[in-house]
Write a protein that holds these residues in place. Structure first.
Motif, PDB file in Angstrom:
ATOM      1  N   THR A  25     -14.160   2.278 -13.113  1.00  0.00           N
ATOM      2  CA  THR A  25     -14.565   3.105 -12.053  1.00  0.00           C
ATOM      3  C   THR A  25     -13.834   2.573 -10.783  1.00  0.00           C
ATOM      4  O   THR A  25     -13.544   1.430 -10.502  1.00  0.00           O
ATOM      5  CB  THR A  25     -16.154   3.340 -11.892  1.00  0.00           C
ATOM      6  N   PHE A  26     -14.128   3.278  -9.652  1.00  0.00           N
ATOM      7  CA  PHE A  26     -13.398   3.144  -8.313  1.00  0.00           C
ATOM      8  C   PHE A  26     -14.622   3.196  -7.281  1.00  0.00           C
ATOM      9  O   PHE A  26     -15.223   4.187  -7.264  1.00  0.00           O
ATOM     10  CB  PHE A  26     -12.309   3.810  -8.124  1.00  0.00           C
ATOM     11  N   ASP A  27     -14.463   2.423  -6.312  1.00  0.00           N
ATOM     12  CA  ASP A  27     -15.379   2.720  -5.007  1.00  0.00           C
ATOM     13  C   ASP A  27     -14.205   3.446  -4.377  1.00  0.00           C
ATOM     14  O   ASP A  27     -13.270   2.915  -3.823  1.00  0.00           O
ATOM     15  CB  ASP A  27     -15.768   1.501  -4.534  1.00  0.00           C
ATOM     16  N   LEU A  75      -8.811   4.592  -2.521  1.00  0.00           N
ATOM     17  CA  LEU A  75      -9.526   3.311  -3.382  1.00  0.00           C
ATOM     18  C   LEU A  75      -9.881   1.984  -2.496  1.00  0.00           C
ATOM     19  O   LEU A  75      -8.863   1.483  -2.121  1.00  0.00           O
ATOM     20  CB  LEU A  75      -8.227   3.101  -4.411  1.00  0.00           C
ATOM     21  N   ASP A  76     -10.983   1.676  -2.505  1.00  0.00           N
ATOM     22  CA  ASP A  76     -11.458   0.631  -1.870  1.00  0.00           C
ATOM     23  C   ASP A  76     -11.679  -0.756  -2.710  1.00  0.00           C
ATOM     24  O   ASP A  76     -11.735  -1.668  -2.413  1.00  0.00           O
ATOM     25  CB  ASP A  76     -12.807   0.722  -1.089  1.00  0.00           C
ATOM     26  N   ARG A  77     -11.947  -0.274  -3.952  1.00  0.00           N
ATOM     27  CA  ARG A  77     -12.142  -1.460  -5.100  1.00  0.00           C
ATOM     28  C   ARG A  77     -12.208  -0.776  -6.405  1.00  0.00           C
ATOM     29  O   ARG A  77     -12.822   0.444  -6.475  1.00  0.00           O
ATOM     30  CB  ARG A  77     -13.519  -1.867  -4.806  1.00  0.00           C
ATOM     31  N   ARG A 108     -11.354  -5.584  -8.261  1.00  0.00           N
ATOM     32  CA  ARG A 108     -10.296  -6.183  -7.508  1.00  0.00           C
ATOM     33  C   ARG A 108     -10.585  -5.243  -6.272  1.00  0.00           C
ATOM     34  O   ARG A 108     -10.661  -4.255  -6.173  1.00  0.00           O
ATOM     35  CB  ARG A 108      -8.822  -5.721  -7.940  1.00  0.00           C
ATOM     36  N   ARG A 109     -10.461  -5.900  -5.023  1.00  0.00           N
ATOM     37  CA  ARG A 109     -10.382  -5.386  -3.767  1.00  0.00           C
ATOM     38  C   ARG A 109      -9.018  -4.758  -3.300  1.00  0.00           C
ATOM     39  O   ARG A 109      -8.007  -5.250  -3.473  1.00  0.00           O
ATOM     40  CB  ARG A 109     -10.681  -6.119  -2.785  1.00  0.00           C
ATOM     41  N   LEU A 110      -9.102  -3.328  -2.846  1.00  0.00           N
ATOM     42  CA  LEU A 110      -7.954  -2.548  -2.814  1.00  0.00           C
ATOM     43  C   LEU A 110      -7.830  -2.207  -1.311  1.00  0.00           C
ATOM     44  O   LEU A 110      -8.894  -1.758  -0.715  1.00  0.00           O
ATOM     45  CB  LEU A 110      -7.846  -1.521  -3.935  1.00  0.00           C
TER      46      LEU A 110
END
Length: 400
Positions: free
Chosen positions: A149-151, A170-172, A189-191
């Motif tokens: 999943t994505f933040d 996408l933030d994370r 991962r931080r994005l």
């Protein structure tokens, strides 16, 4: 660029006049609550290890949705994964003598998002599953017990009946290994990743253009910019048969602080359909550039290049996957099911290197509504890349 800024930008665009209604982002809740249990046994016999893996895992997933008003919906989903034995390397249990089965123990909030759906636009902000097109670049990896999943914040607009625009930030990314993985980079991962997708209806199908600017803030060398075009269409050939074709081309280059040359992606996939029977042939090429190959780390990778998962990362010399597959429905007594078989031949995109071949097969049956069983296998034979590997899955899934 952080999520609050994206949310404000999205709200400003939502207020603008548009001509046609748009569906909310994918995965909107269809019922106020849901419970799902999935038990799986996975056997992995990899010649690189002295002992095979025998993984037994149980996933429990529960969700709750609440509609605050005709336009606003909230959704929360919790997920727990239990390792029922220790004869496999879950990436969290330290059993490195066994092959990896990436279904590690977990207890976490899988999704938590807020939807706004109007007549002319729709938006979602929060932790969410995202699938774009066939999930080759962005997917939820639903096959693993702990999905990806994505933040993120996403916005969908429909300026005309045939045109749809989708903007995502996408933030994370929360990866399938879960928060207990021993390698922190395998957890999340931080994005900084703005994504743009534009889809236009064409006769019998659609034409999609996309741009994905993905900056990996934890591994700078993994940052990429991908620009591509995807065309898919189908047409009736006779009373019983329908034909289809997918063509896709993309170019990937280093982004942000990454180095290396650019690489190309190409897909040609014709198909024939008759009722539930679907026959496919395909040629997929992930090219190799200077010091790097075409990569899709945020994809649902298990769905591509064989179920044995030998090519989760593209080799340095790229990858050419030539494949054929067949799938269809069946009935066993009064119970309905689905079968699938596929064969892949793998080579390098550069140097015509032989990698290996793979045979995959699966059979799934619905015993009664909400109760499904699945048997699935993958048989990879190396011709110079990795080692011979056999995998077998037996699965029971129940959704009351």
């Amino acid at each position: 660029m952080r999520l609050p800024l994206v949310a404000c930008l999205a709200w400003g665009i939502l207020a603008s006049p548009l001509a046609h209604a748009v569906e909310p982002p994918a995965s909107s809740a269809a019922k106020p609550w849901m419970l799902n249990l999935r038990y799986r046994h996975e056997h992995v016999d990899d010649d690189a290890f002295a002992r095979p893996a025998e993984a037994d895992t149980l996933r429990v997933r529960g969700s709750l949705a609440h509609r605050f008003s005709p336009r606003w919906t909230g959704f929360i989903e919790a997920e727990g994964v239990a390792e029922l034995n220790d004869r496999f390397n879950s990436t969290a249990n330290g059993q490195a003598a066994y092959p990896v089965v990436a279904d590690a123990r977990a207890l976490e909030i899988n999704q938590a998002w807020l939807d706004w759906a109007g007549e002319r636009a729709a938006a979602r902000v929060g932790r969410q599953a995202i699938i774009l097109d066939n999930a080759r670049f962005i997917g939820n990896v639903a096959w693993r017990q702990n999905m990806q999943t994505f933040d993120a914040a996403q916005l969908k607009l429909k300026p005309t009946k045939a045109l749809e625009l989708q903007a995502i930030y996408l933030d994370r990314v929360h990866r399938v290994n879960g928060d207990e993985a021993r390698d922190p980079l395998a957890r999340e991962r931080r994005l900084r990743a703005p994504l743009l997708r534009v889809s236009h209806a064409v006769p019998g199908g659609s034409l999609v253009g996309y741009g994905y600017w993905i900056e990996d803030r934890d591994v700078a060398s993994a940052s990429t910019r991908t620009l591509g075009l995807r065309w898919s269409a189908s047409r009736v050939l006779s009373k019983d048969w329908k034909g289809g074709l997918v063509l896709e081309r993309a170019q990937q280059a280093p982004w942000a602080d990454a180095d290396g040359g650019s690489a190309a992606y190409m897909l040609v996939e014709p198909r024939l359909e008759r009722g539930s029977l679907v026959l496919k042939a395909g040629w997929e090429r992930l090219g190799a550039g200077r010091a790097r190959a075409f990569q899709t780390p945020l994809a649902t990778l298990h769905a591509f290049n064989g179920w044995a998962d030998k090519f989760l990362a593209t080799p340095a010399n790229g990858l050419r996957d030539t494949y054929v597959s067949a799938q269809g429905g069946l009935e066993i007594g009064s119970r309905k099911g689905k079968w699938e078989v596929a064969f892949h031949e793998f080579r390098g995109a550069r140097g015509n290197l032989r990698y290996g071949s793979e045979l995959d097969a699966s059979l799934g049956v619905t015993l009664r509504p909400g109760l499904d069983v699945l048997a699935k296998l993958a048989h990879y034979r190396s011709d110079g890349f990795a080692r011979d590997t056999d995998k077998l899955w037996l699965q029971v899934e129940w959704t009351p």
